[in-house]
Write a protein that holds these residues in place. Structure first.
Motif, PDB file in Angstrom:
ATOM      1  N   ARG A   1      31.014  30.147  37.210  1.00  0.00           N
ATOM      2  CA  ARG A   1      32.351  30.192  37.794  1.00  0.00           C
ATOM      3  C   ARG A   1      32.179  30.056  39.291  1.00  0.00           C
ATOM      4  O   ARG A   1      31.064  30.191  39.807  1.00  0.00           O
ATOM      5  CB  ARG A   1      33.067  31.497  37.440  1.00  0.00           C
ATOM      6  CG  ARG A   1      33.199  31.788  35.962  1.00  0.00           C
ATOM      7  CD  ARG A   1      33.874  30.678  35.183  1.00  0.00           C
ATOM      8  NE  ARG A   1      35.317  30.626  35.333  1.00  0.00           N
ATOM      9  CZ  ARG A   1      36.190  31.273  34.566  1.00  0.00           C
ATOM     10  NH1 ARG A   1      35.753  32.055  33.605  1.00  0.00           N
ATOM     11  NH2 ARG A   1      37.474  31.146  34.726  1.00  0.00           N
TER      12      ARG A   1
ATOM     13  N   GLU B   1      40.669  25.458  24.043  1.00  0.00           N
ATOM     14  CA  GLU B   1      39.810  26.279  24.896  1.00  0.00           C
ATOM     15  C   GLU B   1      38.616  26.838  24.116  1.00  0.00           C
ATOM     16  O   GLU B   1      37.545  27.068  24.696  1.00  0.00           O
ATOM     17  CB  GLU B   1      40.630  27.395  25.536  1.00  0.00           C
ATOM     18  CG  GLU B   1      41.528  26.866  26.643  1.00  0.00           C
ATOM     19  CD  GLU B   1      42.506  27.884  27.185  1.00  0.00           C
ATOM     20  OE1 GLU B   1      42.564  29.005  26.629  1.00  0.00           O
ATOM     21  OE2 GLU B   1      43.209  27.567  28.159  1.00  0.00           O
TER      22      GLU B   1
ATOM     23  N   ARG C   1      41.118  39.908  38.297  1.00  0.00           N
ATOM     24  CA  ARG C   1      40.790  40.702  37.114  1.00  0.00           C
ATOM     25  C   ARG C   1      39.313  41.068  37.060  1.00  0.00           C
ATOM     26  O   ARG C   1      38.960  42.190  36.682  1.00  0.00           O
ATOM     27  CB  ARG C   1      41.191  39.946  35.844  1.00  0.00           C
ATOM     28  CG  ARG C   1      42.681  39.822  35.617  1.00  0.00           C
ATOM     29  CD  ARG C   1      42.973  39.355  34.200  1.00  0.00           C
ATOM     30  NE  ARG C   1      42.439  38.024  33.948  1.00  0.00           N
ATOM     31  CZ  ARG C   1      43.149  36.908  34.079  1.00  0.00           C
ATOM     32  NH1 ARG C   1      44.410  36.970  34.489  1.00  0.00           N
ATOM     33  NH2 ARG C   1      42.614  35.731  33.809  1.00  0.00           N
ATOM     34  N   GLU C   2      38.468  40.120  37.431  1.00  0.00           N
ATOM     35  CA  GLU C   2      37.022  40.330  37.323  1.00  0.00           C
ATOM     36  C   GLU C   2      36.566  41.554  38.099  1.00  0.00           C
ATOM     37  O   GLU C   2      35.735  42.332  37.645  1.00  0.00           O
ATOM     38  CB  GLU C   2      36.282  39.085  37.815  1.00  0.00           C
ATOM     39  CG  GLU C   2      34.766  39.184  37.752  1.00  0.00           C
ATOM     40  CD  GLU C   2      34.235  39.219  36.326  1.00  0.00           C
ATOM     41  OE1 GLU C   2      33.129  39.760  36.114  1.00  0.00           O
ATOM     42  OE2 GLU C   2      34.924  38.690  35.420  1.00  0.00           O
TER      43      GLU C   2
ATOM     44  N   MET D   1      33.717  31.980  41.975  1.00  0.00           N
ATOM     45  CA  MET D   1      34.560  33.064  42.477  1.00  0.00           C
ATOM     46  C   MET D   1      33.742  34.043  43.310  1.00  0.00           C
ATOM     47  O   MET D   1      32.580  34.317  43.014  1.00  0.00           O
ATOM     48  CB  MET D   1      35.250  33.803  41.324  1.00  0.00           C
ATOM     49  CG  MET D   1      34.310  34.313  40.238  1.00  0.00           C
ATOM     50  SD  MET D   1      35.165  35.292  38.949  1.00  0.00           S
ATOM     51  CE  MET D   1      36.193  34.061  38.174  1.00  0.00           C
TER      52      MET D   1
ATOM     53  N   GLN E   1      39.489  27.099  41.853  1.00  0.00           N
ATOM     54  CA  GLN E   1      39.180  28.235  40.996  1.00  0.00           C
ATOM     55  C   GLN E   1      40.428  29.113  40.934  1.00  0.00           C
ATOM     56  O   GLN E   1      40.896  29.596  41.957  1.00  0.00           O
ATOM     57  CB  GLN E   1      38.010  29.033  41.572  1.00  0.00           C
ATOM     58  CG  GLN E   1      37.880  30.457  41.043  1.00  0.00           C
ATOM     59  CD  GLN E   1      37.504  30.519  39.579  1.00  0.00           C
ATOM     60  OE1 GLN E   1      36.530  29.923  39.164  1.00  0.00           O
ATOM     61  NE2 GLN E   1      38.284  31.252  38.791  1.00  0.00           N
TER      62      GLN E   1
ATOM     63  N   GLY F   1      36.335  26.637  33.981  1.00  0.00           N
ATOM     64  CA  GLY F   1      37.592  27.314  34.292  1.00  0.00           C
ATOM     65  C   GLY F   1      38.317  26.806  35.510  1.00  0.00           C
ATOM     66  O   GLY F   1      39.204  27.487  36.024  1.00  0.00           O
TER      67      GLY F   1
ATOM     68  N   GLU G   1      51.081  32.306  37.397  1.00  0.00           N
ATOM     69  CA  GLU G   1      50.501  30.984  37.170  1.00  0.00           C
ATOM     70  C   GLU G   1      51.574  29.929  36.959  1.00  0.00           C
ATOM     71  O   GLU G   1      52.514  30.108  36.190  1.00  0.00           O
ATOM     72  CB  GLU G   1      49.578  31.038  35.953  1.00  0.00           C
ATOM     73  CG  GLU G   1      48.890  29.724  35.635  1.00  0.00           C
ATOM     74  CD  GLU G   1      48.012  29.806  34.399  1.00  0.00           C
ATOM     75  OE1 GLU G   1      47.609  28.747  33.899  1.00  0.00           O
ATOM     76  OE2 GLU G   1      47.745  30.939  33.934  1.00  0.00           O
TER      77      GLU G   1
ATOM     78  N   ASN H   1      43.805  34.516  39.567  1.00  0.00           N
ATOM     79  CA  ASN H   1      43.948  35.690  38.698  1.00  0.00           C
ATOM     80  C   ASN H   1      42.644  36.122  38.023  1.00  0.00           C
ATOM     81  O   ASN H   1      42.374  37.324  37.920  1.00  0.00           O
ATOM     82  CB  ASN H   1      45.044  35.450  37.656  1.00  0.00           C
ATOM     83  CG  ASN H   1      46.430  35.583  38.255  1.00  0.00           C
ATOM     84  OD1 ASN H   1      46.616  36.306  39.238  1.00  0.00           O
ATOM     85  ND2 ASN H   1      47.408  34.887  37.702  1.00  0.00           N
ATOM     86  N   PRO H   2      41.786  35.189  37.561  1.00  0.00           N
ATOM     87  CA  PRO H   2      40.497  35.634  37.018  1.00  0.00           C
ATOM     88  C   PRO H   2      39.642  36.367  38.050  1.00  0.00           C
ATOM     89  O   PRO H   2      38.892  37.281  37.697  1.00  0.00           O
ATOM     90  CB  PRO H   2      39.835  34.319  36.579  1.00  0.00           C
ATOM     91  CG  PRO H   2      40.976  33.415  36.258  1.00  0.00           C
ATOM     92  CD  PRO H   2      42.003  33.745  37.305  1.00  0.00           C
TER      93      PRO H   2
ATOM     94  N   ASN I   1      41.462  24.675  33.061  1.00  0.00           N
ATOM     95  CA  ASN I   1      40.246  25.086  32.352  1.00  0.00           C
ATOM     96  C   ASN I   1      39.242  23.943  32.255  1.00  0.00           C
ATOM     97  O   ASN I   1      38.610  23.741  31.228  1.00  0.00           O
ATOM     98  CB  ASN I   1      40.580  25.621  30.958  1.00  0.00           C
ATOM     99  CG  ASN I   1      39.430  26.415  30.356  1.00  0.00           C
ATOM    100  OD1 ASN I   1      38.598  26.955  31.069  1.00  0.00           O
ATOM    101  ND2 ASN I   1      39.377  26.475  29.036  1.00  0.00           N
TER     102      ASN I   1
ATOM    103  N   ASP J   1      34.850  26.326  25.229  1.00  0.00           N
ATOM    104  CA  ASP J   1      33.860  27.422  25.258  1.00  0.00           C
ATOM    105  C   ASP J   1      32.583  27.016  24.527  1.00  0.00           C
ATOM    106  O   ASP J   1      31.467  27.310  24.989  1.00  0.00           O
ATOM    107  CB  ASP J   1      34.444  28.687  24.622  1.00  0.00           C
ATOM    108  CG  ASP J   1      35.506  29.342  25.492  1.00  0.00           C
ATOM    109  OD1 ASP J   1      35.551  29.037  26.701  1.00  0.00           O
ATOM    110  OD2 ASP J   1      36.282  30.154  24.963  1.00  0.00           O
TER     111      ASP J   1
END
Length: 420
Positions: free
Chosen positions: A292, A166, A411-412, A294, A404, A361, A324, A407-408, A349, A170
């Motif tokens: 992303r 990962e 959290r975001e 989202m 997508q 992601g 997950e 959970n991200p 990812n 990135d």
């Protein structure tokens, strides 16, 4: 009072089957078939959670309510049968095999979560084998093999592991490429312990330029050619959904306190939305796309969020959480165009290069989808997984679809998933 269910599925961009990203990565090489090995696995209580979308019903007062079917008795039995039917149809399983799969997969998901925590930095990724019911956990330290074996999973010692891969992803994400460059995307492969870069046929030089520009280790990257070109698009046509800015169509992903989570491409921040029934309204409160995919829509009081999703067979199913699921697990998708379909989780990812830009992601699956299904709910058993971002193929010939992860999104923007 209308009783017609409206899908909780955003009409996000789907990738045309003629211009799709490369074929499903090696995590998907497993043929979906009935497995003699799987038949001998021990059974147990069946997991009743189903993949679907939240149903909305126009109320007598003109409002819009996300209304669940009763969670007990015949209704629960019916929705459980619906999930088993979908798994049998799409994964080629018998009723007994589908029941055992859900039970075995629930145990694997729990074990995977425990080992992620226990192993910490030594955790190198995991995958679930749908045929054998076996969970394989990669570790970057040989000393962690014993921990994995004692927990009941199969260990695999790797060099990079998902955390290392990962980091490479990135670094690649920092580079800016377009389809004209010939690169269609990249993803970390737990099976290969390498990052796979997909390029158009005859354009490997574009991948080499990308790798060199990112300054990543060349031996940690493999290049695969494809003839497919990813692109996004959204259609405006009738169906069970909500309306974007008075014209476009999208569907809800998952209800959260104060609104719902969805795909970011369905509208920029500030875009007005309305229930198709006209009873509820809202506004896109937050949105990311590209980069992303989202989004979060804040709704008025006429929209009541509940922890249920539409099974597109006259019922609704409960959502218990958002744990997950590991790669290889079965997953189901509900969409306002093609209804409910199931398959398996592949690479995670993954970065996909759309004409609008790179989207990082994403999780890849072998589940089919068509325009209008985008943004919809993804669930493994009763655990919410994500919202549809894009895909290729169709539900006649099959295809690949990306989601997508949910959970991200939670959290975001500090969102609370509605559960039953």
């Amino acid at each position: 009072m209308s009783s017609r269910a409206q899908g909780f599925l955003v009409e996000s961009p789907l990738i045309n089957e003629d211009t799709a990203p490369s074929s499903f990565p090696k995590e998907k090489d497993r043929t979906l078939r009935k497995s003699p090995t799987f038949r001998v696995l021990g059974g147990g209580a069946m997991a009743l959670g189903l993949v679907a979308v939240g149903t909305t019903i126009a109320t007598a007062s003109g409002g819009t309510e996300i209304s669940p079917v009763s969670s007990g008795g015949a209704d629960t039995a019916a929705t459980a049968d619906d999930q088993l039917t979908a798994l049998q149809r799409d994964l080629g399983l018998t009723s007994e095999e589908a029941t055992r799969l859900l039970d075995t997969q629930a145990e694997a998901r729990k074990l995977d979560s425990e080992l992620r925590t226990k192993l910490g930095d030594d955790f190198g990724g995991s995958r679930f084998d749908i045929d054998s019911g076996e969970l394989t956990v990669a570790v970057t330290d040989k000393a962690a093999v014993d921990t994995v074996e004692k927990a009941g999973a199969t260990p695999q010692v790797v060099t990079y592991g998902m955390s290392g891969l990962e980091k490479i992803v990135d670094d690649l994400n920092e580079e800016r490429v377009s389809l004209s460059d010939g690169v269609t995307g990249w993803y970390p492969s737990a099976t290969d312990d390498a990052v796979v870069v997909t390029v158009l046929k005859g354009r490997k030089a574009a991948a080499e330029k990308l790798i060199a520009g990112a300054g990543v280790q060349a031996d940690a990257v493999t290049v695969e050619e494809t003839t497919d070109k990813p692109r996004t698009y959204a259609d405006s046509f009738g169906g069970d959904a909500y309306i974007i800015n008075g014209s476009g169509r999208c569907s809800i992903g998952f209800a959260v306190e104060g609104g719902f989570a969805t795909a970011g491409h369905c509208g920029a921040k500030g875009t007005p939305v309305a229930a198709q029934s006209g009873g509820g309204t809202g506004t896109v409160a937050e949105s990311y796309f590209p980069g992303r995919d989202m989004g979060y829509v804040a709704t008025d009081a006429n929209w009541t969020p509940t922890g249920f999703v539409n099974d597109y067979n006259g019922g609704a199913v409960s959502v218990a959480g958002s744990q997950e699921a590991p790669s290889g697990s079965s997953v189901c998708r509900s969409g306002s165009t093609t209804g409910w379909h199931c398959g398996t989780i592949g690479a995670k990812n993954q970065t996909v290069v759309y004409p609008e830009g790179q989207v990082a992601g994403l999780t890849q699956t072998d589940v089919c989808a068509e325009p209008g299904d985008s943004g919809g709910s993804w669930i493994s058993a009763d655990q919410a997984q994500g919202v549809t971002s894009g895909g290729s193929g169709d539900c006649t010939s099959g295809g690949v679809t990306f989601f997508q992860p949910l959970n991200p999104i939670l959290r975001e923007w500090n969102l609370t998933l509605s559960t039953s």
